[in-house]
Design an enzyme around this catalytic site. Structure first.
Site, mmCIF file in Angstrom:
data_model
loop_
_atom_site.group_PDB
_atom_site.id
_atom_site.type_symbol
_atom_site.label_atom_id
_atom_site.label_comp_id
_atom_site.label_asym_id
_atom_site.label_seq_id
_atom_site.Cartn_x
_atom_site.Cartn_y
_atom_site.Cartn_z
ATOM 1 N N ASP A 1 0.811 -1.211 0.000
ATOM 2 C CA ASP A 1 0.000 0.000 0.000
ATOM 3 C C ASP A 1 0.849 1.268 0.000
ATOM 4 O O ASP A 1 1.884 1.339 0.676
ATOM 5 C CB ASP A 1 -0.849 -0.030 1.280
ATOM 6 C CG ASP A 1 -1.752 1.171 1.437
ATOM 7 O OD1 ASP A 1 -2.766 1.220 0.744
ATOM 8 O OD2 ASP A 1 -1.433 2.060 2.265
ATOM 9 N N GLU B 1 1.480 -0.490 -4.972
ATOM 10 C CA GLU B 1 0.559 0.603 -5.283
ATOM 11 C C GLU B 1 1.329 1.905 -5.356
ATOM 12 O O GLU B 1 1.873 2.382 -4.361
ATOM 13 C CB GLU B 1 -0.518 0.734 -4.201
ATOM 14 C CG GLU B 1 -1.589 1.714 -4.660
ATOM 15 C CD GLU B 1 -2.266 2.489 -3.551
ATOM 16 O OE1 GLU B 1 -3.391 2.952 -3.773
ATOM 17 O OE2 GLU B 1 -1.677 2.673 -2.474
HETATM 18 C C1 NOJ Z 1 -4.132 3.377 -0.432
HETATM 19 C C2 NOJ Z 1 -5.328 2.526 -0.171
HETATM 20 O O1 NOJ Z 1 -5.708 1.889 -1.360
HETATM 21 C C3 NOJ Z 1 -6.383 3.441 0.383
HETATM 22 O O2 NOJ Z 1 -7.628 2.823 0.455
HETATM 23 C C4 NOJ Z 1 -5.924 3.929 1.726
HETATM 24 O O3 NOJ Z 1 -6.833 4.885 2.204
HETATM 25 C C5 NOJ Z 1 -4.547 4.571 1.642
HETATM 26 N N1 NOJ Z 1 -3.633 3.853 0.814
HETATM 27 C C6 NOJ Z 1 -3.922 4.690 3.008
HETATM 28 O O4 NOJ Z 1 -3.511 3.436 3.468
#
Ligand code: NOJ
Ligand code: MG
Length: 588
Positions: free
Chosen positions: A232, A305
């Site tokens: 993430d 991500e």
């Molecule tokens: C990316 C995640 O996909 C999202 O849902 C989240 O709010 C943020 N990162 C913080 O972890």
């Protein structure tokens, strides 16, 4: 010499001829499982509720693994299932080593893994390295400056305003969810950094104890049998180093928006995309590879991500001497269309942007949605959902489906009063729809019955989307043709087609708003995808695109409103396409 230069120029000119792209074929070597996988994202809170509390859970997922198997999914990524106060619905983790009680127990998780193994499905967990919850024991200890935890987070005294004498945050940095990225902590008498919500303090990666702790997290879940991680929020993992006086630099106004609470109001030069972040991912890769070397078994994967520019994103793949992430997510089909709208040439550009920047020998990937974006059907228009599913399945590499994309699920309508997403809640009733991610998180639609078959309870944590009575698994499995059936046919085609797995690609957007994607491999059938992104009926001549394309082509898969017939052969010189029609054809 001059002749050589001329020749070189000519080759370059042909290579970049407008609107037509050729990529060399990747060799037909044996591929590891993830290189041809179909990934599927489950948002656990909204997938299937087993105990009637209106909240999806692990036993619910376990009960539906056969559905994934039936779709042809290889690996399912679960958004966070760890203990969490749920401020950011699981992305604020208070215990990285345990399961959120609403979702089940470690035993339930083990049962899920066991059932997945029986079905030959792989499970990938969300790894959230940037921050913990403020309810984590690490944060509590850090607040108290307990030994070993003093520098677990990014603490700072702030600045004294010379005019007012008042204490102010160290910098003007903004969090993603609107407002300052610094929060004053009364007890410790310092500010802490939070690139996301106030309740999500950023871990300090300049502290080796934190780096080690987070590697422990990876090893712990690998030992529980997971096949890798979706990592993430990589861009904000590291911030720039402070200067000799311990001060951080301010960001400057970007000009992107007038709204001074919005993160886009300032640049993110010092708080995103630092080189140390790339190196950290290489270190995690080593953790995974070491685990495999020691314990054997299949490779486990890292999906990263990162909404970053290509120069940064591509480094995650690794370099000549180091392996990195298996798949940094390719969000171009989302972001380029968000900025410029959906049409054939913008799609071509999104494809270029990945394929022309990806280092040689790496695996591409294609993503059209996730739990942070409006649903694909809503963003691209319902009429284009088959086209987009076709696209991601015929492009080289792998694709990641967000739950419901296979059904053509659309966004739920969520009022301001019903809004629970912190990004929405941190705004106001007039603008929340620009920020709230709730619409893409409504319960998965299994049936046309009560709560769309998601839950037996009296209510669900978010309301259902309006269209659940027609858009649901039960209905789409019984319809002769449905988005779901098209999706299944596409997954099956990619599994069986050597051409889709190993072939070269040539693609072009025509002046008529049609995208042609051709995949070829010696001694295998050529596959041609043709998508009309326009609102007018057109006729394309595929022999203009590739002069060897003169023989008739057989239709394999068509979008739902197409009036053509699978198995029928069509003349490639006069291929007619209705508005939004999308076809997959083959030379065989
Ligand atoms: C990316 C995640 O996909 C999202 O849902 C989240 O709010 C943020 N990162 C913080 O972890
Ligand atoms: Mg439940």
């Amino acid at each position: 010499m001059e002749l050589l230069r001329l020749l070189l120029l000519l080759v370059l000119a042909i290579g970049t001829s407008e609107g037509c792209q050729v990529q060399s074929s990747s060799s037909e070597t044996t591929k590891d499982w993830w290189e041809t996988a179909q990934f599927y994202q489950i948002y656990p809170r909204s997938f299937k509720d087993s105990d009637g509390d209106g909240i999806g859970d692990l036993n619910g997922i376990t009960s539906k693994l056969e559905y994934l198997k039936d779709l042809g999914v290889t690996a399912a990524w679960l958004s966070p299932i760890y203990t969490s106060p749920m401020v950011d619905f699981g992305y604020d983790i208070s215990d990285f080593f345990d399961i959120q009680p609403e979702y089940g127990t470690l035993e339930d998780f083990r049962a899920l893994i066991k059932r997945a193994k029986e079905l030959d499905l792989k499970i990938i967990l969300d790894f959230v390295p940037n921050h913990s919850s403020n309810e984590s024991v690490w944060f509590k200890k850090s607040v108290k400056r307990e030994k070993g935890y003093e520098d677990y987070y990014v603490w700072h005294d702030g600045k004294i305003n010379p005019e007012t004498g008042a204490r102010e945050p160290p910098t003007n940095w903004l969090q993603y969810f609107r407002g300052s990225a610094w929060e004053w902590n009364e007890e410790r008498q310092q500010y802490y950094l939070h690139q996301f919500a106030v309740q999500q303090p950023d871990l300090n990666y300049r502290n080796p104890l934190v780096v080690d702790q987070m590697k422990r997290v990876l090893r712990y879940w690998l030992n529980e049998g997971v096949s890798g991680f979706r990592c993430d929020a990589l861009p904000p993992l590291f911030e720039v180093l402070p200067d000799a006086d311990g001060q951080f630099p301010d960001e400057v106004v970007s000009g992107a928006t007038e709204d001074s609470e919005d993160r886009d109001y300032l640049t993110t030069t010092y708080i995103e995309n630092q080189p140390e972040t790339i190196d950290m991912v290489y270190q995690w890769r080593t953790v995974l590879d070491d685990h495999k070397r020691i314990y054997g078994g299949n490779s486990s994967v890292l999906l990263i991500e990162t909404y970053s520019p290509a120069w940064f994103t591509m480094q995650f793949y690794g370099n000549r001497s180091t392996e990195g992430a298996h798949l940094p997510f390719n969000f171009n089909l989302i972001t380029v269309m968000e900025q410029r709208g959906l049409n054939a040439s913008n799609v071509q550009e999104a494809i270029d942007l990945w394929l022309n920047n990806m280092p040689a020998g790496r695996t591409a990937n294609w993503v059209i949605g996730n739990h942070d974006k409006l649903r694909a059907s809503t963003r691209y228009g319902k009429e284009h959902i088959d086209a987009m599913n076709i696209l991601v399945m015929i492009l080289p590499g792998v694709s990641v489906t967000y739950q419901g994309e296979e059904l053509g699920m659309t966004d739920g309508k969520i009022s301001w009063e019903q809004t629970v997403d912190p990004w929405g809640c941190n705004s106001n009733a007039d603008i929340y729809e620009k920020y709230s991610r709730d619409p893409a998180r409504t319960p998965f639609q299994w049936t046309s019955g009560a709560n769309a078959g998601f839950s037996d309870g009296n209510s669900t944590w978010l309301p259902l989307a309006d269209d659940y009575q027609t858009v649901n698994v039960e209905q789409e499995l019984s319809d002769e043709l449905s988005h779901l059936k098209i999706y299944k046919a596409l997954v099956a085609l990619r599994k069986s087609s050597k051409t889709l797995q190993n072939g070269s690609i040539k693609y072009q957007a025509t002046a008529d708003n049609v995208l042609i994607v051709q995949r070829s491999l010696t001694s295998s059938a050529t596959i041609v995808g043709v998508i009309n992104f326009g609102s007018a009926a057109v006729t394309v001549d595929l022999s203009q695109f590739d002069k060897s394309r003169t023989e008739s082509l057989q239709l394999l898969i068509r979008s739902i409103d197409s009036t053509k017939t699978e198995g029928t052969r069509y003349d490639p010189k006069t291929l007619s396409l209705d508005p939004a029609e999308a076809l997959v054809l083959t030379t065989e």
